[in-house]
Design an enzyme around this catalytic site. Sequence first.
Site, mmCIF file in Angstrom:
data_model
loop_
_atom_site.group_PDB
_atom_site.id
_atom_site.type_symbol
_atom_site.label_atom_id
_atom_site.label_comp_id
_atom_site.label_asym_id
_atom_site.label_seq_id
_atom_site.Cartn_x
_atom_site.Cartn_y
_atom_site.Cartn_z
ATOM 1 N N SER A 144 -10.870 9.886 -2.092
ATOM 2 C CA SER A 144 -9.405 10.415 -2.197
ATOM 3 C C SER A 144 -8.942 9.958 -3.478
ATOM 4 O O SER A 144 -7.865 9.329 -3.867
ATOM 5 C CB SER A 144 -8.628 9.380 -1.059
ATOM 6 O OG SER A 144 -8.339 8.164 -1.156
ATOM 7 N N HIS A 166 -11.924 8.189 4.561
ATOM 8 C CA HIS A 166 -12.776 7.523 4.667
ATOM 9 C C HIS A 166 -13.580 6.883 5.904
ATOM 10 O O HIS A 166 -14.396 6.196 6.185
ATOM 11 C CB HIS A 166 -12.492 5.928 4.210
ATOM 12 C CG HIS A 166 -11.979 5.930 2.793
ATOM 13 N ND1 HIS A 166 -11.421 5.084 2.116
ATOM 14 C CD2 HIS A 166 -12.192 7.004 1.807
ATOM 15 C CE1 HIS A 166 -11.101 5.286 0.900
ATOM 16 N NE2 HIS A 166 -11.466 6.474 0.562
ATOM 17 N N LYS A 176 -7.004 0.917 -11.067
ATOM 18 C CA LYS A 176 -8.399 1.308 -10.829
ATOM 19 C C LYS A 176 -8.968 1.599 -12.346
ATOM 20 O O LYS A 176 -8.618 2.787 -12.780
ATOM 21 C CB LYS A 176 -8.703 2.764 -10.061
ATOM 22 C CG LYS A 176 -8.369 2.368 -8.481
ATOM 23 C CD LYS A 176 -8.194 3.554 -7.710
ATOM 24 C CE LYS A 176 -8.298 3.607 -6.235
ATOM 25 N NZ LYS A 176 -7.782 4.541 -5.677
ATOM 26 N N GLU A 182 1.092 1.493 -0.007
ATOM 27 C CA GLU A 182 0.522 2.151 -1.441
ATOM 28 C C GLU A 182 0.567 3.563 -0.830
ATOM 29 O O GLU A 182 0.195 4.186 0.027
ATOM 30 C CB GLU A 182 -0.931 1.555 -1.555
ATOM 31 C CG GLU A 182 -1.788 2.353 -2.711
ATOM 32 C CD GLU A 182 -2.984 1.755 -2.496
ATOM 33 O OE1 GLU A 182 -3.453 0.764 -2.266
ATOM 34 O OE2 GLU A 182 -3.931 2.663 -3.000
ATOM 35 N N ASP A 237 -2.169 1.563 2.875
ATOM 36 C CA ASP A 237 -2.377 2.658 2.159
ATOM 37 C C ASP A 237 -2.585 3.956 2.812
ATOM 38 O O ASP A 237 -3.856 4.296 3.057
ATOM 39 C CB ASP A 237 -3.695 2.387 1.174
ATOM 40 C CG ASP A 237 -3.767 3.496 0.227
ATOM 41 O OD1 ASP A 237 -3.061 4.200 -0.104
ATOM 42 O OD2 ASP A 237 -5.133 3.594 -0.477
ATOM 43 N N ASP A 256 -0.685 4.710 -6.678
ATOM 44 C CA ASP A 256 -2.247 5.009 -6.890
ATOM 45 C C ASP A 256 -2.281 6.396 -7.343
ATOM 46 O O ASP A 256 -2.495 6.565 -8.413
ATOM 47 C CB ASP A 256 -3.106 4.744 -5.563
ATOM 48 C CG ASP A 256 -4.527 5.101 -5.525
ATOM 49 O OD1 ASP A 256 -4.851 5.254 -6.772
ATOM 50 O OD2 ASP A 256 -5.287 5.056 -4.621
ATOM 51 N N GLU A 272 -15.452 1.816 3.656
ATOM 52 C CA GLU A 272 -15.019 0.327 3.144
ATOM 53 C C GLU A 272 -15.317 -0.988 4.090
ATOM 54 O O GLU A 272 -14.773 -1.919 3.999
ATOM 55 C CB GLU A 272 -13.560 0.569 2.494
ATOM 56 C CG GLU A 272 -13.401 1.593 1.838
ATOM 57 C CD GLU A 272 -12.003 1.515 0.959
ATOM 58 O OE1 GLU A 272 -11.137 0.854 1.148
ATOM 59 O OE2 GLU A 272 -12.125 2.129 -0.046
ATOM 60 N N SER A 310 -8.230 -2.718 -7.636
ATOM 61 C CA SER A 310 -8.779 -2.101 -6.509
ATOM 62 C C SER A 310 -10.239 -1.782 -6.836
ATOM 63 O O SER A 310 -10.441 -1.088 -7.982
ATOM 64 C CB SER A 310 -8.084 -0.800 -6.378
ATOM 65 O OG SER A 310 -8.488 0.081 -5.329
ATOM 66 N N HIS A 311 -11.063 -1.655 -5.930
ATOM 67 C CA HIS A 311 -12.309 -0.964 -6.015
ATOM 68 C C HIS A 311 -12.174 0.508 -5.538
ATOM 69 O O HIS A 311 -11.038 0.905 -5.652
ATOM 70 C CB HIS A 311 -13.244 -1.659 -4.781
ATOM 71 C CG HIS A 311 -12.710 -1.344 -3.560
ATOM 72 N ND1 HIS A 311 -13.312 -1.395 -2.254
ATOM 73 C CD2 HIS A 311 -11.359 -0.922 -3.088
ATOM 74 C CE1 HIS A 311 -12.615 -1.062 -1.338
ATOM 75 N NE2 HIS A 311 -11.520 -0.732 -1.819
ATOM 76 N N ARG A 312 -13.225 1.260 -5.293
ATOM 77 C CA ARG A 312 -13.238 2.438 -5.159
ATOM 78 C C ARG A 312 -14.023 2.759 -3.702
ATOM 79 O O ARG A 312 -14.873 1.642 -3.535
ATOM 80 C CB ARG A 312 -13.806 3.591 -6.026
ATOM 81 C CG ARG A 312 -13.122 3.675 -7.376
ATOM 82 C CD ARG A 312 -11.763 3.889 -7.343
ATOM 83 N NE ARG A 312 -11.332 5.170 -6.655
ATOM 84 C CZ ARG A 312 -10.667 6.316 -7.306
ATOM 85 N NH1 ARG A 312 -10.495 6.191 -8.666
ATOM 86 N NH2 ARG A 312 -10.333 7.241 -6.521
ATOM 87 N N SER A 313 -13.783 3.810 -3.107
ATOM 88 C CA SER A 313 -14.570 3.841 -1.730
ATOM 89 C C SER A 313 -15.968 3.851 -1.825
ATOM 90 O O SER A 313 -16.676 3.500 -1.107
ATOM 91 C CB SER A 313 -14.055 4.818 -0.737
ATOM 92 O OG SER A 313 -13.924 6.116 -1.583
ATOM 93 N N GLU A 353 -5.927 3.373 5.187
ATOM 94 C CA GLU A 353 -6.049 1.812 4.994
ATOM 95 C C GLU A 353 -5.310 0.930 5.490
ATOM 96 O O GLU A 353 -3.965 1.123 5.414
ATOM 97 C CB GLU A 353 -6.453 1.487 3.592
ATOM 98 C CG GLU A 353 -7.708 2.187 2.780
ATOM 99 C CD GLU A 353 -7.597 1.912 1.341
ATOM 100 O OE1 GLU A 353 -7.154 0.813 0.971
ATOM 101 O OE2 GLU A 353 -8.146 2.764 0.730
ATOM 102 N N LYS A 413 -7.973 -5.637 -3.755
ATOM 103 C CA LYS A 413 -8.421 -5.014 -2.672
ATOM 104 C C LYS A 413 -10.003 -4.430 -2.858
ATOM 105 O O LYS A 413 -10.355 -3.814 -3.996
ATOM 106 C CB LYS A 413 -7.609 -3.877 -1.827
ATOM 107 C CG LYS A 413 -7.470 -2.433 -2.931
ATOM 108 C CD LYS A 413 -6.639 -1.463 -1.971
ATOM 109 C CE LYS A 413 -6.627 0.174 -2.470
ATOM 110 N NZ LYS A 413 -6.276 1.012 -1.771
HETATM 111 C C1 2PG Z 1 -7.682 4.159 -2.546
HETATM 112 C C2 2PG Z 1 -9.230 4.047 -2.501
HETATM 113 C C3 2PG Z 1 -9.730 2.833 -2.601
HETATM 114 P P1 2PG Z 1 -10.742 6.044 -3.053
HETATM 115 O O1 2PG Z 1 -7.295 5.136 -2.169
HETATM 116 O O2 2PG Z 1 -6.979 3.264 -2.811
HETATM 117 O O3 2PG Z 1 -9.643 2.085 -1.183
HETATM 118 O O4 2PG Z 1 -9.942 5.242 -1.937
HETATM 119 O O5 2PG Z 1 -11.736 5.297 -3.798
HETATM 120 O O6 2PG Z 1 -11.409 7.080 -1.934
HETATM 121 O O7 2PG Z 1 -9.907 6.620 -3.865
HETATM 122 MG MG MG Z 2 -5.226 4.132 -2.645
#
Ligand code: 2PG
Ligand code: MG
Length: 442
Positions: free
Chosen positions: A45, A161, A350, A298, A248, A325, A213, A377-380, A170, A401
């Site tokens: 996303s 996701h 990120k 978020e 989120d 985000d 995730e 934050s991580h990524r998906s 999320e 997260k």
């Molecule tokens: C988000 C992320 C991480 P993605 O939207 O915050 O959970 O998703 O890495 O797919 O952007």
């Molecule tokens: Mg997000």
Amino acid sequence: MPGQASTITKIVARQIFDSRGKPTVEVDLTTGQGMFRAAVPSGKSTGIHEACELRDGDKSMYQGAGVLTVVKNVNEILAPAMLGMDVTKQAEIDQKMIELDGTDNKGKLGANGILAVSMAACRAGAAARGVPLYQHIADLAGNPRPVLPVPSFNVINGGVHAGNALAPQEFMILPVGASGFEEAMRMGTETYHTLRSIIQNKYGLNAVNVGDEGGFAPPIDTFEAALDLLTEAIAAAGYTGKIKIGMDPASSEFFRESGEYDLNFKAATNNESGRRTSAEMVELYKQLVAKYDVIFIEDPLSEDDWAGFADITRELGSQYEIIGDDLLCTNPKRIQRAIESKACNALLLKVNQIGTISESIKAVQLAKSAGWGVLTSHRSGETADDFIADLSVGLSTGHIKSGAPARSERVNKYNQLIRIEQELGSKAVYAGDNWRFISISA
Ligand code: 2PG
Ligand code: MG
């Protein structure tokens, strides 16, 4: 001349695969101290204002998602230009790569390649100085008080996701009432397993399959159904009041050109009954926070819905964290605009949205100087790289997260935080109730 321990003698990049089986970039950077490795994650996303994740586009391989061009860029352009540089000078290293790329969004060489080098150099810099990575990052940022974050476990997955009809992406649980990080892990995993039983009893065995995730993806399609499940699981696990909820919706994913949000965007037959205006979305969130134990939202609104963001921050921002985000993309220019327009009150951090560690640190400093919260934050799409665990401690972001407490690419960040807590011993400080704002100025 920098000492040998901190001098770059070799950089090698390669294509590896992320947690979704998509190509991504890994870099090995060598100094007199040894070899230091880093791998970059990838979002699904993604925000349209993110730095450029360069892909080959050759449809005959990996559906166009290969990163062999980036690997070549690192090996043939970045590597020779950076040999001899001092890894303890993170800002100089990152600036050099920004100049070699020369574009606004790192689109020429690829932010994915630049970030891998930046992260590997940061690890090498810590080793050259003989300090742990989190301490090196704290020193780079001038942060006198490294703090362990509250884990934000994403236990119900929806959005892009997961293969259910749930529009919001999320639903997370945060053990803010734990006494330390290890206890937070106990509270989070117990609640995760309790939630599993509750979902299985209600919806059957198929419903406990997990999303990208590691969170469950039950056949539900409303915010309320997800929040009811979490509330029940937290109570059944015995943690009411000690575990709070974050969400989120990742609402850019269901924002339509018409200017409306579509809560039925994944429904098999969409009769348009899920359409909401920005003002109706804000109203929905107001009802949800009044009913459930939510502490943050978020991306409640879409990435360029600045007016909607300002509305919700005015309505809910004093009590709740409103995190940007896709709105901010960890980009200091967008953060500055959001500070001025009071569009949100927290940054989602990120590193691959901006592409270097120095710029990520700048983004956090800017956010914190405005009194904002920061959620690392991580990524998906993730890898085994656990860099963000140390990053969250070094920058005292108060919460992190990294998905559910399941699947190694999620749990390895949490496991690294257990190690850091142990290493710090009696000096370890857990953010706990202070999750929302921790100053990093001296
Ligand atoms: C988000 C992320 C991480 P993605 O939207 O915050 O959970 O998703 O890495 O797919 O952007
Ligand atoms: Mg997000």
